[in-house]
Design a protein around this motif. Structure first.
Motif, PDB file in Angstrom:
ATOM      1  N   ARG A  63       0.857  -1.187   0.000  1.00 49.51           N
ATOM      2  CA  ARG A  63       0.000   0.000   0.000  1.00 49.51           C
ATOM      3  C   ARG A  63       0.891   1.235   0.000  1.00 49.51           C
ATOM      4  O   ARG A  63       2.008   1.195   0.504  1.00 49.51           O
ATOM      5  CB  ARG A  63      -0.881   0.039   1.260  1.00 49.51           C
ATOM      6  N   LEU A  64       0.381   2.338  -0.520  1.00 47.76           N
ATOM      7  CA  LEU A  64       1.152   3.577  -0.594  1.00 47.76           C
ATOM      8  C   LEU A  64       1.641   4.057   0.763  1.00 47.76           C
ATOM      9  O   LEU A  64       2.749   4.570   0.885  1.00 47.76           O
ATOM     10  CB  LEU A  64       0.309   4.697  -1.211  1.00 47.76           C
ATOM     11  N   ASP A  65       0.826   3.878   1.801  1.00 48.38           N
ATOM     12  CA  ASP A  65       1.225   4.383   3.115  1.00 48.38           C
ATOM     13  C   ASP A  65       2.409   3.623   3.712  1.00 48.38           C
ATOM     14  O   ASP A  65       3.008   4.066   4.678  1.00 48.38           O
ATOM     15  CB  ASP A  65       0.041   4.408   4.089  1.00 48.38           C
ATOM     16  N   ARG A  66       2.775   2.512   3.118  1.00 50.81           N
ATOM     17  CA  ARG A  66       3.979   1.792   3.554  1.00 50.81           C
ATOM     18  C   ARG A  66       5.232   2.510   3.057  1.00 50.81           C
ATOM     19  O   ARG A  66       6.293   2.396   3.637  1.00 50.81           O
ATOM     20  CB  ARG A  66       3.990   0.342   3.050  1.00 50.81           C
ATOM     21  N   LEU A  67       5.102   3.251   1.961  1.00 51.30           N
ATOM     22  CA  LEU A  67       6.243   3.953   1.378  1.00 51.30           C
ATOM     23  C   LEU A  67       6.395   5.363   1.941  1.00 51.30           C
ATOM     24  O   LEU A  67       7.509   5.816   2.184  1.00 51.30           O
ATOM     25  CB  LEU A  67       6.090   4.025  -0.144  1.00 51.30           C
ATOM     26  N   ALA A  68       5.269   6.067   2.165  1.00 52.66           N
ATOM     27  CA  ALA A  68       5.354   7.464   2.591  1.00 52.66           C
ATOM     28  C   ALA A  68       4.140   7.840   3.415  1.00 52.66           C
ATOM     29  O   ALA A  68       3.064   7.275   3.240  1.00 52.66           O
ATOM     30  CB  ALA A  68       5.441   8.366   1.364  1.00 52.66           C
ATOM     31  N   ARG A  69       4.319   8.816   4.291  1.00 51.49           N
ATOM     32  CA  ARG A  69       3.256   9.295   5.167  1.00 51.49           C
ATOM     33  C   ARG A  69       2.538  10.507   4.590  1.00 51.49           C
ATOM     34  O   ARG A  69       1.383  10.739   4.858  1.00 51.49           O
ATOM     35  CB  ARG A  69       3.850   9.706   6.512  1.00 51.49           C
ATOM     36  N   LEU A  75       6.168  11.984  -3.120  1.00 51.10           N
ATOM     37  CA  LEU A  75       6.706  12.529  -4.368  1.00 51.10           C
ATOM     38  C   LEU A  75       8.232  12.566  -4.347  1.00 51.10           C
ATOM     39  O   LEU A  75       8.877  12.304  -5.367  1.00 51.10           O
ATOM     40  CB  LEU A  75       6.123  13.920  -4.632  1.00 51.10           C
ATOM     41  N   ASN A  76       8.819  12.854  -3.192  1.00 55.36           N
ATOM     42  CA  ASN A  76      10.286  12.840  -3.082  1.00 55.36           C
ATOM     43  C   ASN A  76      10.845  11.446  -3.295  1.00 55.36           C
ATOM     44  O   ASN A  76      11.837  11.261  -4.003  1.00 55.36           O
ATOM     45  CB  ASN A  76      10.732  13.387  -1.720  1.00 55.36           C
ATOM     46  N   VAL A  77      10.207  10.446  -2.682  1.00 51.78           N
ATOM     47  CA  VAL A  77      10.672   9.061  -2.836  1.00 51.78           C
ATOM     48  C   VAL A  77      10.501   8.611  -4.287  1.00 51.78           C
ATOM     49  O   VAL A  77      11.409   7.996  -4.864  1.00 51.78           O
ATOM     50  CB  VAL A  77       9.928   8.114  -1.861  1.00 51.78           C
ATOM     51  N   LEU A  78       9.358   8.932  -4.883  1.00 50.74           N
ATOM     52  CA  LEU A  78       9.118   8.544  -6.275  1.00 50.74           C
ATOM     53  C   LEU A  78      10.113   9.226  -7.217  1.00 50.74           C
ATOM     54  O   LEU A  78      10.557   8.620  -8.204  1.00 50.74           O
ATOM     55  CB  LEU A  78       7.684   8.859  -6.687  1.00 50.74           C
ATOM     56  N   ALA A  79      10.489  10.458  -6.915  1.00 48.92           N
ATOM     57  CA  ALA A  79      11.484  11.157  -7.735  1.00 48.92           C
ATOM     58  C   ALA A  79      12.836  10.449  -7.639  1.00 48.92           C
ATOM     59  O   ALA A  79      13.533  10.294  -8.645  1.00 48.92           O
ATOM     60  CB  ALA A  79      11.605  12.611  -7.295  1.00 48.92           C
ATOM     61  N   ALA A  80      13.201  10.010  -6.442  1.00 47.70           N
ATOM     62  CA  ALA A  80      14.470   9.293  -6.256  1.00 47.70           C
ATOM     63  C   ALA A  80      14.458   7.977  -7.015  1.00 47.70           C
ATOM     64  O   ALA A  80      15.463   7.587  -7.623  1.00 47.70           O
ATOM     65  CB  ALA A  80      14.726   9.052  -4.765  1.00 47.70           C
ATOM     66  N   HIS A 102      -0.965   5.956 -17.580  1.00 43.38           N
ATOM     67  CA  HIS A 102      -2.042   6.399 -16.691  1.00 43.38           C
ATOM     68  C   HIS A 102      -1.530   6.624 -15.266  1.00 43.38           C
ATOM     69  O   HIS A 102      -1.895   7.598 -14.617  1.00 43.38           O
ATOM     70  CB  HIS A 102      -3.187   5.369 -16.678  1.00 43.38           C
ATOM     71  N   GLY A 103      -0.689   5.733 -14.792  1.00 40.78           N
ATOM     72  CA  GLY A 103      -0.133   5.859 -13.448  1.00 40.78           C
ATOM     73  C   GLY A 103       0.740   7.099 -13.316  1.00 40.78           C
ATOM     74  O   GLY A 103       0.664   7.816 -12.311  1.00 40.78           O
ATOM     75  N   ARG A 104       1.561   7.349 -14.339  1.00 38.19           N
ATOM     76  CA  ARG A 104       2.407   8.556 -14.321  1.00 38.19           C
ATOM     77  C   ARG A 104       1.557   9.813 -14.339  1.00 38.19           C
ATOM     78  O   ARG A 104       1.844  10.786 -13.640  1.00 38.19           O
ATOM     79  CB  ARG A 104       3.396   8.532 -15.481  1.00 38.19           C
ATOM     80  N   LEU A 105       0.466   9.795 -15.109  1.00 39.72           N
ATOM     81  CA  LEU A 105      -0.455  10.933 -15.149  1.00 39.72           C
ATOM     82  C   LEU A 105      -1.059  11.182 -13.765  1.00 39.72           C
ATOM     83  O   LEU A 105      -1.086  12.316 -13.283  1.00 39.72           O
ATOM     84  CB  LEU A 105      -1.566  10.699 -16.165  1.00 39.72           C
ATOM     85  N   MET A 106      -1.537  10.137 -13.127  1.00 34.72           N
ATOM     86  CA  MET A 106      -2.158  10.276 -11.800  1.00 34.72           C
ATOM     87  C   MET A 106      -1.165  10.845 -10.792  1.00 34.72           C
ATOM     88  O   MET A 106      -1.507  11.722 -10.005  1.00 34.72           O
ATOM     89  CB  MET A 106      -2.690   8.924 -11.306  1.00 34.72           C
ATOM     90  N   LEU A 107       0.067  10.371 -10.819  1.00 34.20           N
ATOM     91  CA  LEU A 107       1.062  10.854  -9.871  1.00 34.20           C
ATOM     92  C   LEU A 107       1.498  12.279 -10.197  1.00 34.20           C
ATOM     93  O   LEU A 107       1.828  13.042  -9.300  1.00 34.20           O
ATOM     94  CB  LEU A 107       2.240   9.894  -9.805  1.00 34.20           C
ATOM     95  N   THR A 108       1.468  12.656 -11.476  1.00 34.30           N
ATOM     96  CA  THR A 108       1.777  14.029 -11.867  1.00 34.30           C
ATOM     97  C   THR A 108       0.691  14.973 -11.346  1.00 34.30           C
ATOM     98  O   THR A 108       0.989  16.046 -10.810  1.00 34.30           O
ATOM     99  CB  THR A 108       1.897  14.147 -13.400  1.00 34.30           C
TER     100      THR A 108
END
Length: 180
Positions: A63-69, A75-80, A102-108
């Motif tokens: 789940r996303l919350d496992r990666l970031a709060r 966004l910083n982690v995804l950029a890295a 589609h995933g890149r669009l959603m995150l953008t």
């Protein structure tokens, strides 16, 4: 190309078992795991995972919350991850998949909203500071020395007394005295 998993729980008493089972079922080649709060940005295993990434690898979380709060942290982690030429997927959040357009669009879009929110907060904070100053509120930390002590310390310094000795007598650091 490797699929690298990342599992995290916030406390020592919590278990990683459910996440590990899901990541193993998703055929992760390697799984980085840690027991540390997601609010911390200095997560050693996450840093090790990012360091090990190669072009074409995919980072997988349950789940996303496992990666970031927060959105900003995400966004910083995804950029890295993107800087390494790797992708990202979340098993529980199908839209969070940087390996698809589609995933890149959603995150953008998510990144744009986070930046907009940050600018609004900055503007409101600045306006609040200006209103407080107009009311005569002095911002910042209270001085460690009173005006009288400051004048006294300056006179002692001008008389040639050593800064560290003056500072000790007021129970402050020598840099506090030198800034006077």
């Amino acid at each position: 190309m490797m699929v690298i998993g990342y599992a995290r729980v916030s406390t020592e008493v919590q278990s990683l078992a459910a996440q590990l089972t899901q990541l193993q079922a998703a055929n992760c080649t390697k799984i980085f795991r840690e027991k540390v709060s997601g609010a911390r940005t200095d997560r050693k295993q996450l840093a090790a995972l990012i360091k090990e990434l190669s072009k074409g690898d995919v980072v997988l979380v349950t789940r996303l919350d496992r990666l970031a709060r927060s959105t900003r942290d995400l966004l910083n982690v995804l950029a890295a991850i993107a800087e390494k030429g790797a992708g990202f997927k979340s098993l529980g959040d199908a839209w969070a998949d940087t390996t698809t357009a589609h995933g890149r669009l959603m995150l953008t879009v998510l990144g744009g909203l986070a930046e907009f929110e940050r600018e609004l907060i900055r503007a409101r904070t600045g306006e609040g500071r200006e209103r407080a100053k107009a009311r005569g509120v002095v911002l910042g930390r209270k001085p460690k020395l009173t005006k009288h002590q400051q004048r006294e310390a300056i006179a002692r310094r001008d008389a040639g007394e050593v800064l560290t000795k003056i500072a000790r007598s007021y129970n402050v650091s020598h840099s506090t005295i030198s800034r006077l």
